[in-house]
Design a protein around this motif. Structure first.
Motif, PDB file in Angstrom:
ATOM      1  N   UNK A 204      64.551  85.040  23.842  1.00  0.00           N
ATOM      2  CA  UNK A 204      64.411  85.178  25.293  1.00  0.00           C
ATOM      3  C   UNK A 204      65.270  86.363  25.722  1.00  0.00           C
ATOM      4  N   UNK A 205      64.630  87.512  25.888  1.00  0.00           N
ATOM      5  CA  UNK A 205      65.363  88.731  26.236  1.00  0.00           C
ATOM      6  C   UNK A 205      64.497  89.586  27.146  1.00  0.00           C
ATOM      7  N   UNK A 206      65.054  90.710  27.593  1.00  0.00           N
ATOM      8  CA  UNK A 206      64.348  91.583  28.519  1.00  0.00           C
ATOM      9  C   UNK A 206      63.223  92.359  27.855  1.00  0.00           C
ATOM     10  N   UNK A 207      62.353  92.924  28.683  1.00  0.00           N
ATOM     11  CA  UNK A 207      61.157  93.598  28.183  1.00  0.00           C
ATOM     12  C   UNK A 207      61.437  94.981  27.614  1.00  0.00           C
ATOM     13  N   UNK A 208      62.562  95.593  27.988  1.00  0.00           N
ATOM     14  CA  UNK A 208      62.863  96.964  27.544  1.00  0.00           C
ATOM     15  C   UNK A 208      63.924  96.973  26.453  1.00  0.00           C
ATOM     16  N   UNK A 209      63.727  97.858  25.484  1.00  0.00           N
ATOM     17  CA  UNK A 209      64.778  98.123  24.496  1.00  0.00           C
ATOM     18  C   UNK A 209      65.461  99.423  24.863  1.00  0.00           C
ATOM     19  N   UNK A 210      66.781  99.379  25.041  1.00  0.00           N
ATOM     20  CA  UNK A 210      67.553 100.575  25.379  1.00  0.00           C
ATOM     21  C   UNK A 210      68.831 100.602  24.554  1.00  0.00           C
ATOM     22  N   UNK A 211      69.347 101.807  24.342  1.00  0.00           N
ATOM     23  CA  UNK A 211      70.653 101.907  23.703  1.00  0.00           C
ATOM     24  C   UNK A 211      71.726 101.590  24.732  1.00  0.00           C
ATOM     25  N   UNK A 212      72.908 101.288  24.255  1.00  0.00           N
ATOM     26  CA  UNK A 212      74.013 101.045  25.193  1.00  0.00           C
ATOM     27  C   UNK A 212      74.307 102.309  26.010  1.00  0.00           C
ATOM     28  N   UNK A 213      74.154 103.465  25.385  1.00  0.00           N
ATOM     29  CA  UNK A 213      74.381 104.716  26.106  1.00  0.00           C
ATOM     30  C   UNK A 213      73.334 104.899  27.204  1.00  0.00           C
ATOM     31  N   UNK A 214      72.075 104.579  26.906  1.00  0.00           N
ATOM     32  CA  UNK A 214      71.024 104.676  27.927  1.00  0.00           C
ATOM     33  C   UNK A 214      71.267 103.671  29.043  1.00  0.00           C
ATOM     34  N   UNK A 215      71.763 102.500  28.695  1.00  0.00           N
ATOM     35  CA  UNK A 215      72.107 101.517  29.717  1.00  0.00           C
ATOM     36  C   UNK A 215      73.167 102.088  30.653  1.00  0.00           C
ATOM     37  N   UNK A 216      74.131 102.807  30.099  1.00  0.00           N
ATOM     38  CA  UNK A 216      75.146 103.441  30.932  1.00  0.00           C
ATOM     39  C   UNK A 216      74.545 104.420  31.924  1.00  0.00           C
ATOM     40  N   UNK A 217      73.553 105.198  31.482  1.00  0.00           N
ATOM     41  CA  UNK A 217      72.884 106.138  32.380  1.00  0.00           C
ATOM     42  C   UNK A 217      72.103 105.419  33.472  1.00  0.00           C
ATOM     43  N   UNK A 218      71.472 104.305  33.119  1.00  0.00           N
ATOM     44  CA  UNK A 218      70.726 103.525  34.112  1.00  0.00           C
ATOM     45  C   UNK A 218      71.665 102.915  35.149  1.00  0.00           C
ATOM     46  N   UNK A 219      72.834 102.465  34.698  1.00  0.00           N
ATOM     47  CA  UNK A 219      73.839 101.927  35.621  1.00  0.00           C
ATOM     48  C   UNK A 219      74.328 103.031  36.547  1.00  0.00           C
ATOM     49  N   UNK A 220      74.555 104.222  35.998  1.00  0.00           N
ATOM     50  CA  UNK A 220      75.000 105.351  36.820  1.00  0.00           C
ATOM     51  C   UNK A 220      73.979 105.666  37.903  1.00  0.00           C
TER      52      UNK A 220
END
Length: 270
Positions: A204-220
């Motif tokens: 049970x997880x989210x639909x997108x696979x992202x790197x932790x670095x990409x997650x940081x960019x999305x948070x920014x």
């Protein structure tokens, strides 16, 4: 229905408590050091490593269902032994058990992991989560065991880690891929499983696979923070043994659950 949420003061446990109350359930939540401030929830202190205390509390509460969410990253006794103690106590009163596990028990590979794949841990936390699963499934074969990923939401450690990396106080790995999930989506999925007869492992997880670095960019982007200062690295560069590409195939959950498992890009869209 009376639901006992073990670890009810944590990010996920509190979300399960909140949404269970909203659904009209009778809710008891446990905490260890930080109390639970949530209307409609009866809070009880519990040390999950104390088997006698766990059995006593569960026998007093007599829940119809138990949701097990407690963990401590660097503590085998809480993560592994605690899960076994909760499963044993739940089985003794005939309660439905939903145990929350983690993608951290996989080593990582180029292809997504199916629900039933055996653990391949590469660090102590992953080994503890694998041991917890083994204990839970041996004690209660009818339990639902939820393997999830990075949990996002208000107060999430994952969001804070991204903020810290954007401020230069931490680093994010560009070679670690995960499928982050919103805490409310995960809580809703767990409560669906509480009311079902599903047994065994379920991604049970989210639909997108992202790197932790990409997650940081999305948070920014989501919070309007300048990403110029984002610090990134790789596990290989630091010589660390960490799970790398860990994507969970959630097709089974998508077909079973009404809850829509949103992707991180949708969650963090402005």
């Amino acid at each position: 229905m009376r639901v006992l949420v073990v670890g009810g003061s944590g990010l996920l446990g509190l979300a399960v408590c909140r949404r269970a109350v909203r659904a009209g359930l009778s809710v008891v939540g446990t905490y260890h050091s930080r109390g639970i401030v949530q209307p409609g929830v009866r809070a009880r202190r519990l040390d999950v490593t104390d088997r006698a205390a766990v059995r006593t509390l569960v026998a007093e509460v007599r829940p119809d269902a138990v949701v097990g969410t407690p963990y401590r990253y660097d503590d085998w006794a809480v993560t592994a032994d605690g899960a076994a103690n909760v499963a044993l106590a739940a089985a003794e009163v005939g309660a439905r058990l939903v145990h929350v596990s983690s993608d951290a028990l996989h080593a990582g590979r180029p292809t997504p992991y199916a629900d039933d794949e055996p653990p391949t841990p590469v660090h102590a936390y992953g080994a503890a989560k694998a041991a917890a699963e083994t204990a839970v499934r041996a004690i209660d074969p009818g339990a639902a065991v939820v393997r999830t990923s990075l949990i996002l939401g208000e107060g999430s450690k994952q969001i804070q880690l991204c903020r810290d990396a954007l401020a230069g106080r931490a680093v994010l790995f560009s070679d670690e891929l995960r499928c982050p999930i919103d805490v409310s989506d995960l809580a809703d999925a767990i409560l669906e499983l509480v009311g079902s007869s599903y047994a065994g492992l379920l991604n049970v997880a989210g639909a997108d696979a992202v790197s932790r670095a990409e997650l940081g960019l999305l948070v920014a982007e989501r919070f309007g923070v300048d990403a110029a200062g984002l610090k990134t690295t790789t596990g290989a560069a630091l010589g660390l043994s960490r799970p790398l590409d860990v994507r969970l195939d959630c097709a089974r959950a998508a077909g079973l659950l009404r809850t829509r498992l949103r992707g991180v890009r949708e969650l963090l869209a402005r």
